[in-house]
Design a protein around this motif. Sequence first.
Motif: not given
Length: 399
Positions: A52-54, A291-292, A300-304
């Motif tokens: 989830a956290f790249s 990543t999502r 709610r944290i958005p993708e990227n």
Amino acid sequence: MTTQESFAFEGMLARAAELRDRSGPVHHDEEAGTWRVLDHPGVSRVLSDPAAFSSDFSGLTPVQEDFETFRKGNFVGMDPPDHRKLRTLVSQAFTPRVVAGLEPRIRAIAGELLDEVAGTSRFDVVDALAYPLPIIVIAELLGVPVADRPLFTRWAQVLFSGDQLGESADMADIQRALDAIAPTIREMNAYILDHIRHHRAHPGPGLTSRLVEAEFNGERLEDQEIVGFVALLLIAGHITTTALLGNAVLTFDRNPAEAAALRSAPERLPAALEEVLRMLPPFPELGRRTTREVELGGHRIPENAIVMADLASANRDPALFERPDVFEPGRSPNPHLTFGHGIHFCFGAPLARLEGRIAFEVLFSRYRDLAVAPGVPVEFQNPAVIVSVRHLALDVEQA
């Protein structure tokens, strides 16, 4: 100016604590365009969930051609499965036995370095010990010429001083900084490639030769992959120990009663150094990319999105650490996150801990008293990049 007044990092910590109390453990920084995670559970989750956290920021951060040459072997910026392949290969050549076997040599180097300032009552502990000790150890481990250590010191100063950045850097600042340090990266790349090619032609006992020969499922590292790791170990590997030693001297100086107790019971040094690491993590933040869409701390944290995991704030989370702003050298348990968490837990942590313990054992055996020199300003690095002293004068009394 006292060390307390000059340590800008403590102002950053106070602001983070205020933000955590006011806005909660997760905060969207609209000005920087990032999300900050400030509590221990949140930071732990960010660091332990690479799906989830790249750690890969490709496409989100400025690109500088010379930096790309280091990406192949720098597994700090990789996700599985590439991360596992490289870390497994490297672990074959950098085993706990190798690290433990360095103790006599580390002790000898520390003694030789302090011999060079023998008979003086004042010296800069960074110049005399904190910088050269880990550089010499790493250079010998890699099979790199120790005589080139002024070159490695200069590289580290350019890369980690943060002189090109303010406390809150935007992408334009980061791009300017990358452009400014690109010639240093280019120089490092050429130097390390030559070093690797030498070891391919003339294998020796050093770690670089073992990296050249290491295999994983029949695969060997390419030269450029080895460059990334050697650069990581040579530069980032030594700077953490340099920071730890300087930060510990400052902490012990501020806490004379605790320091006196440590001197009389040096077996307590490892726990005390862990407490220094908790209170003054050399790298106070780690960045990740979502990543999502992820739910964290009621948001709610958005993708990227870029998420900054605030290790320094997490290390002083009052929900986990009693009296978090107080130096307690015997603190136990001490689940600080200074060396990271999960698959990216710092590869060099055992070596940094070993070097820190030995350095203070040697200092305590040589000097019956050591104190930060009054009236001499302590010079710090940019705390937004690394929490470390650049120069620190000590007054010492021979044992």
